[in-house]
Design a protein around this motif. Structure first.
Motif, short mmCIF file in Angstrom:
data_model
loop_
_atom_site.label_atom_id
_atom_site.label_comp_id
_atom_site.label_asym_id
_atom_site.label_seq_id
_atom_site.Cartn_x
_atom_site.Cartn_y
_atom_site.Cartn_z
N PRO A 41 121.93 44.19 31.70
CA PRO A 41 121.45 43.60 32.95
C PRO A 41 120.48 44.48 33.72
CG PRO A 41 123.74 44.30 33.15
CD PRO A 41 123.36 44.51 31.73
N ASP A 42 120.41 45.77 33.37
CA ASP A 42 119.55 46.65 34.16
C ASP A 42 118.23 46.99 33.48
OD1 ASP A 42 121.20 47.03 36.45
OD2 ASP A 42 122.60 48.01 35.08
N TYR A 43 117.94 46.28 32.41
CA TYR A 43 116.71 46.58 31.68
C TYR A 43 115.86 45.33 31.48
CZ TYR A 43 118.88 51.02 30.49
OH TYR A 43 119.44 52.24 30.56
N VAL A 44 114.57 45.50 31.66
CA VAL A 44 113.66 44.45 31.21
C VAL A 44 113.04 44.94 29.91
CG1 VAL A 44 113.04 43.29 33.34
CG2 VAL A 44 111.89 45.39 32.73
N GLN A 45 112.46 43.99 29.17
CA GLN A 45 111.97 44.36 27.85
C GLN A 45 110.45 44.19 27.79
OE1 GLN A 45 114.31 42.34 24.96
NE2 GLN A 45 113.33 43.40 23.27
N ASP A 49 110.37 50.32 24.61
CA ASP A 49 110.50 48.87 24.59
C ASP A 49 111.46 48.36 25.66
OD1 ASP A 49 112.53 50.05 23.25
OD2 ASP A 49 112.79 48.45 21.78
N LEU A 50 112.34 49.24 26.16
CA LEU A 50 113.23 48.82 27.24
C LEU A 50 112.86 49.60 28.50
CD1 LEU A 50 116.73 48.70 25.56
CD2 LEU A 50 115.34 46.79 26.31
N ILE A 51 112.82 48.88 29.61
CA ILE A 51 112.45 49.55 30.85
C ILE A 51 113.61 49.43 31.84
CG2 ILE A 51 110.75 49.64 32.70
CD1 ILE A 51 108.89 48.04 30.89
N ASN A 52 114.07 50.57 32.33
CA ASN A 52 115.13 50.54 33.31
C ASN A 52 114.58 50.03 34.63
OD1 ASN A 52 116.65 51.87 35.67
ND2 ASN A 52 118.06 52.04 33.94
N LEU A 53 115.20 48.98 35.15
CA LEU A 53 114.67 48.33 36.34
C LEU A 53 114.68 49.27 37.56
CD1 LEU A 53 115.98 44.70 36.27
CD2 LEU A 53 113.66 45.43 36.73
N HIS A 54 115.72 50.05 37.63
CA HIS A 54 115.84 50.96 38.77
C HIS A 54 114.67 51.95 38.77
CE1 HIS A 54 117.30 54.49 40.95
NE2 HIS A 54 117.93 53.61 41.70
#
Lengths: 370, 737
Positions: free
Chosen positions: B727-731, B656-661
């Motif tokens: 701040p580094d994750y989109v959902q 459910d959480l995606i690391n943006l990097h």
């Protein structure tokens, strides 16, 4: 659809949800930071983004033009009293305006850009009423008495009067309506319930037809059944276009530029430059204080207790930057509004001010505003 | 302003895009067809009065459609309204009487009126003490969907107005905490005093009432959905009204969706004390639905009907998804619109409506049609199968089309009467018409019935009784159940049923005669049994020996047997007539002209499913774009794919959480996999400088493309942006299509 199928679908949905949750917690979360990427300057990013070469240009064009065969059906549905709701991936702006230009020539068309932040629906309704009035005048050579009575300009009328005018059942010409084209009816400026109620009332008027588009997958949650069935009366059209959302994303922040120090310095300096020299100097006093009291890492942090407001006031008074506490407060409010400073309370209960920037960024900023 | 045919200058276009709203164009000319659309008053104009109109011209088709739609729909709509009105008539009468009684009671405890004090609360009460009771009717809608009751309550308002009451309809929107009590009072005054007052006050109402009402009429306040109102506000409102309840005889009518304890849940106990409640019950949505089905689709008021699949979809949509009659009516309207847009000849519907009003031949109308249109009718699949089966080689002209359509009408009439017979029989066991209707529409069921019958004829008839044959058709559960249960009907109900059948089958001589025969048998049976009873009694009196008792028992058995046989006969008759004459519309030639069958089209227009469809758009984009390059990739990511599609496919692999990097790196890898290959070839020492430049450039390009793709997913709501905490994750928002 069978009961079993529905159950299976629901089961599948919940299973996917929990799997995803599990995946998130069981797998060691990647702790990589965005800052590890060598980020390009936002301005450059915007420039490059504006010129991205679109993929499948030919196919997209072909797809959009293929919808032209449905125009007559859409028009028919509109004339029968339905409102069209376009959905599917891709910007539908060009498609809808093309439809309006080609098929709705007999009717006046108002376009509302729902992707913008603020939209005054009252103004829209006034325009609709004026257009309908013109159309009615055009429809007959000698306006009848009932029409002449409402000569008062529409912009002084109340919303309920305008809606009643648009909904008049007793106008002699029946198939006379004005169209309202709403791009992104689920957009940020229209997402609140008051705007949606107002749009629903507009759509339910007998002399108004609505063509709208949605992009958000949960957009239908904006409406209750009364709005859907009796006011909007949607006729859903699935029209994926895969056209880039160029205009719609114009005001969206870039995720890779967000939070970068370069970005913050730039915005802060733009804000500061628009302020009076005195205000700039007040900010400089605060900045100098913060630079003179670095924490161990050399960064601003919550360990840094900040500058007590009283100290700031006395320093500023000494330098003839402010004459009273009121003037200082007005400057501080301005800073706070633009998120240039933050307040917190120190251990003595004093209000302290600090600037949420790294020392490096702060030095850069001071250098820029001198 | 620019004319629609030329493209607007780009500057203006760009400027327009940033305007909150703008006028795209004004109406170019008054629409010629505007005179056509007048749903209220269908004119008696003949269709195609001009000779040999060409249906080929698009505008002609459009105009025809536009002419037919209001004509047919206004007929259906008015029918539905009539049905709903009549279904509520009894309750409305009851409420009307109650309002009168309540008003009389208020009047009886009111003292002499002093106009000078009429604008103060608390009244002139005759018998001492303050009368603060507010007469309240709780109208139970048996329906959680208030949307169905909007019409009911506005009809109730009209009904009460016609009885001489002042009526105000207030919705739960007026009872929002945002507007406060002033909001509902304003709505109140707006409707009664016809003015919009900012500082609304009840004393204004009181002075208005003492001027207008002369204390002769009650003021009825209708609140459509009590449970959706803000409880505190409604309680205040009730308290306020009760203070004035004698000065202004206010009577409250509140719609309640759930149960009798709803008022206690919504209102404060104090407000509850002011209420003197009575209860009324509306019909349930299922009953209303049955009534509408009967009036519109079975009795076929406008000639328009729907196919089995469409009917099944509508039923399921009603029962499982939406549950409102309103949406059913909407779906019906949509079906009509789609029928008219897809089938050019469906304008014959207008003739059918006309025919209902004054019978005349269609030939005249059909003869005016161009030949290709007539030919189109004979190319319809239903006619083709019909002519192949019958080896029919009729001449393909307007005359035979006219005959075909008349035949279609006749068969429909038969079908209708049989279904109504079944419905009559089903009434005794509370079988919903909707279920019978669905089975009666099923072409497969009809065909299997026919083929079964054929088989049975070939076999030895004695092996299978008629009722067994019925049992074999397990699919027609409801129909068979109804038929079987005829056997268990008591004699009185059976004769009642036969009487109603007699009326319904008046058109078909054969069946009608059989029913009459059955009826006469039953009557003679009755006479016999009556006689037998008399003889029994006399026998009883005369002798008491065993032999005679046996005789009596035999008599009784015979009587029961007689009754059984008439029940059996009725059952057999029903089974037989249904098998022989209840032909679903989809088995009739030319049915495509008046019967809507395209369930997929209807479903997609009625219930858009953006959540699913937008995801599918992204995942299967190559099916929609039909591009050659991506369809061969077979599910794996290829750089030629649409950026947002790549991004969404990548997002599917995360929790459910995606690391943006990480997302950026995998996105970059996906879109650059082919470009890298190209770069390798280019890399020569001379061009190194250029290369680093292009590397930078492509970095910017990757980042820009990444940002755009994220933004597009943000617009569709499939990704939620990073929060301050993370701040580094989109959902991810959607899980599974």
């Amino acid at each position: 659809m069978d009961v079993d199928e529905i159950d299976e679908e629901e089961f599948g949905f919940s299973r996917n949800y929990f799997l995803a949750k599990e995946l998130g917690s069981s797998r060691k979360k990647s702790a990589r930071k965005l800052s590890e990427i060598d980020l390009v300057d936002e301005e450059e990013l915007r420039q490059v983004a504006a010129n991205i070469e679109p993929k499948h240009e030919k196919e997209v064009k072909h797809l959009i033009s293929s919808y032209e065969s449905s125009y007559s059906n859409w028009l028919f549905a509109l004339r029968c009293g339905f409102a069209l709701l376009m959905y599917g991936f891709g910007s539908k702006k060009a498609l809808m305006e093309d439809f309006a230009t080609k098929s709705l020539t007999e009717y006046s068309v108002v376009v509302v850009n729902g992707y913008l932040q603020s939209i005054n629906l009252k103004q829209v309704v006034i325009t609709l009423a004026e257009l309908l009035w013109d159309q009615l005048k055009l429809g007959r050579k000698t306006p009848s008495g009932s029409l002449c009575k409402s000569q008062q300009p529409f912009n002084t009328r109340s919303m309920s009067y305008l809606l009643t005018f648009l909904d008049k059942p007793d106008l002699e010409v029946e198939d006379c309506f004005v169209c309202i084209l709403v791009h992104n009816i689920d957009g940020p400026g229209l997402r609140d319930s008051d705007s949606q109620q107002c749009l629903a009332r507009i759509a339910s008027c007998s002399h108004v037809r609505m063509v709208a588009s949605i992009d958000h997958v949960n957009a239908p949650l904006l409406w209750d059944k009364k709005m859907v069935h009796t006011q909007f009366d949607w006729y859903w059209c699935h029209v994926p276009t895969f056209a880039p959302y160029k205009v719609e994303t114009k005001f969206f922040p870039f995720i890779l530029a967000h939070g970068g120090s370069a970005q913050s310095v730039k915005t802060a300096s733009i804000v500061l430059q628009s302020l009076t020299p005195n205000a700039q100097n007040v900010f400089k006093v605060l900045a100098e204080h913060q630079l003179a009291h670095p924490d161990e890492e050399g960064n601003w942090a919550w360990f840094f207790s900040g500058m007590p407001t009283n100290n700031l006031y006395s320093t500023c008074r000494e330098r003839f930057l402010v004459s009273s506490q009121v003037t200082l407060n007005s400057h501080l409010t301005e800073f706070k509004d633009h998120e240039l400073i933050k307040t917190k309370r120190n251990s003595d209960g004093q209000d302290c001010l600090c600037i949420p920037l790294t020392n490096e960024a702060l030095q850069k900023l001071i250098a820029e505003i001198i | 302003m620019y004319s629609p045919n030329e493209h607007p200058p780009t500057d203006q276009l760009a400027e327009n895009n940033l305007q909150p709203f703008f006028v795209l164009h004004k109406a170019s000319k008054s629409s010629e067809s505007s005179a056509v659309m007048s749903p209220g008053k269908p004119r008696k104009r003949r269709l195609d009065s001009s000779p040999k109109v060409s249906l080929n011209s698009e505008s002609m088709k459009e105009n025809l459609k536009m002419e037919v739609f209001p004509y047919v729909w206004s007929k259906i709509e008015s029918n539905i309204k009539d049905v709903l009105r009549s279904i509520n008539a009894d309750v409305f009468d009851e409420i009307g009487r109650w309002v009168c009684e309540s008003f009389n009671e208020i009047c009886s405890c009111r003292g002499p009126v002093d106009p000078s004090k009429s604008t103060l609360p608390y009244p002139f009460v005759q018998n001492g003490g303050l009368v603060k009771k507010l007469f309240t009717a709780l109208v139970f809608t048996k329906n959680i969907e208030t949307v169905d009751d909007i019409l009911t309550f506005s009809e109730l308002g009209l009904n009460l107005k016609s009885r001489g009451c002042y009526v105000v309809n207030i919705s739960s929107l007026d009872f929002s905490t945002k507007n406060g009590i002033g909001g509902c009072l304003r709505a109140f005054l707006r409707q009664l005093l016809m003015v919009d007052i900012e500082a609304a006050d009840v004393s204004l109402l009181a002075s208005w009432y003492s001027d207008h009402g002369k204390y002769e009429k009650p003021v009825v306040v209708i609140i459509e959905d009590m449970e959706r109102c803000s409880g505190a506000l409604l309680s205040d409102f009730i308290k306020m009204l009760s203070e004035w309840s004698v000065k202004i005889p206010i009577i409250l009518i509140a719609g309640v969706a759930t149960s009798t304890d709803a008022p206690a849940n919504v209102l404060t106990s104090r407000a509850l004390q002011y209420l003197s409640t009575s209860m009324f019950f509306l019909k349930s949505p299922a009953e209303r639905m049955d009534a509408i089905i009967e009036a519109v689709l079975v009795k076929n008021c406008a000639g328009f009907s729907v196919g089995h699949k469409v009917a099944t979809f509508l039923r399921n949509y009603f029962l499982r998804q939406d549950g409102t009659v309103t949406s059913f009516v909407r779906a019906l309207k949509m079906a009509l619109v789609q029928q008219l847009s897809t089938e050019p000849l469906s304008f014959v519907l207008k003739i059918l409506v006309d025919e209902g009003d004054n019978k005349r031949s269609w030939y005249e109308d059909l003869a005016n049609l161009p030949e290709e249109v007539i030919n189109h009718a004979f190319e319809l699949p239903s006619y083709r199968t019909y002519s192949v089966n019958r080896n029919n080689h009729a001449e393909l002209n307007a005359m035979s089309l006219d005959q075909g359509l008349s035949e279609l009408q006749r068969l429909q009439e038969l079908w209708r009467s049989r279904l109504m017979c079944l419905h009559e029989a089903g009434r005794y066991h509370k079988v919903a018409l909707l279920d019978l209707y669905l089975e009666a529409l099923d072409p497969e069921l009809y065909n299997s019935r026919l083929s079964n019958h054929g088989c049975d004829n070939a076999k030895d008839k004695s092996l299978l009784s008629d009722s067994d044959k019925l049992f074999r058709l397990q699919k027609a559960e409801v129909t068979n159940q109804v038929i079987r249960k005829i056997r268990d009907l008591p004699a009185a109900k059976l004769s009642q049923l036969l009487k109603s059948w007699e009326g319904l089958t008046r058109g078909t001589v054969e069946v009608h005669e059989k029913i009459m025969e059955l009826q006469s048998q039953m009557v003679s049976g009755d006479v016999k049994s009556h006689k037998a009873e008399l003889t029994d009694k006399s026998n009883n009196l005369q002798c008491y020996n065993l032999c005679n008792r046996r005789h009596i028992n035999r008599h009784r058995l015979n009587m029961e047997k007689d009754a059984c046989t008439s029940n059996d006969k009725a059952m057999t008759l029903a089974g037989q007539t249904i098998r022989d004459t209840m032909q679903p519309i989809e088995c009739m030639p030319f049915h495509e002209l008046i019967c809507f069958k395209d369930v997929d089209n209807l479903q997609s227009a009625l219930v858009g499913d953006p959540r699913r469809r937008i995801q599918i758009d992204l995942l299967n984009f190559y099916k929609i774009l039909k591009c050659g390059c991506c369809s061969n990739s077979g599910g794996t990511l290829s750089p030629s794919m649409h950026d947002t599609s790549i991004m969404y496919t990548l997002a599917q692999e995360h929790g459910d959480l995606i690391n943006l990097h990480d997302l950026f790196q995998s996105f970059k890898a996906s879109i650059s996999s082919s470009e890298k290959k190209g770069l390798k070839k280019l890399a020569s020492p001379k061009k190194r400088k250029d290369n680093t430049h292009s590397q930078n450039n492509s970095d910017a390009c990757f980042q820009a493309r990444f940002c755009s793709a994220v933004m597009e997913l943000q617009i569709t709501g499939l990704l939620r942006m990073p929060s301050k905490r993370r701040p580094d994750y989109v959902q991810r928002v959607a899980f599974g299509v």
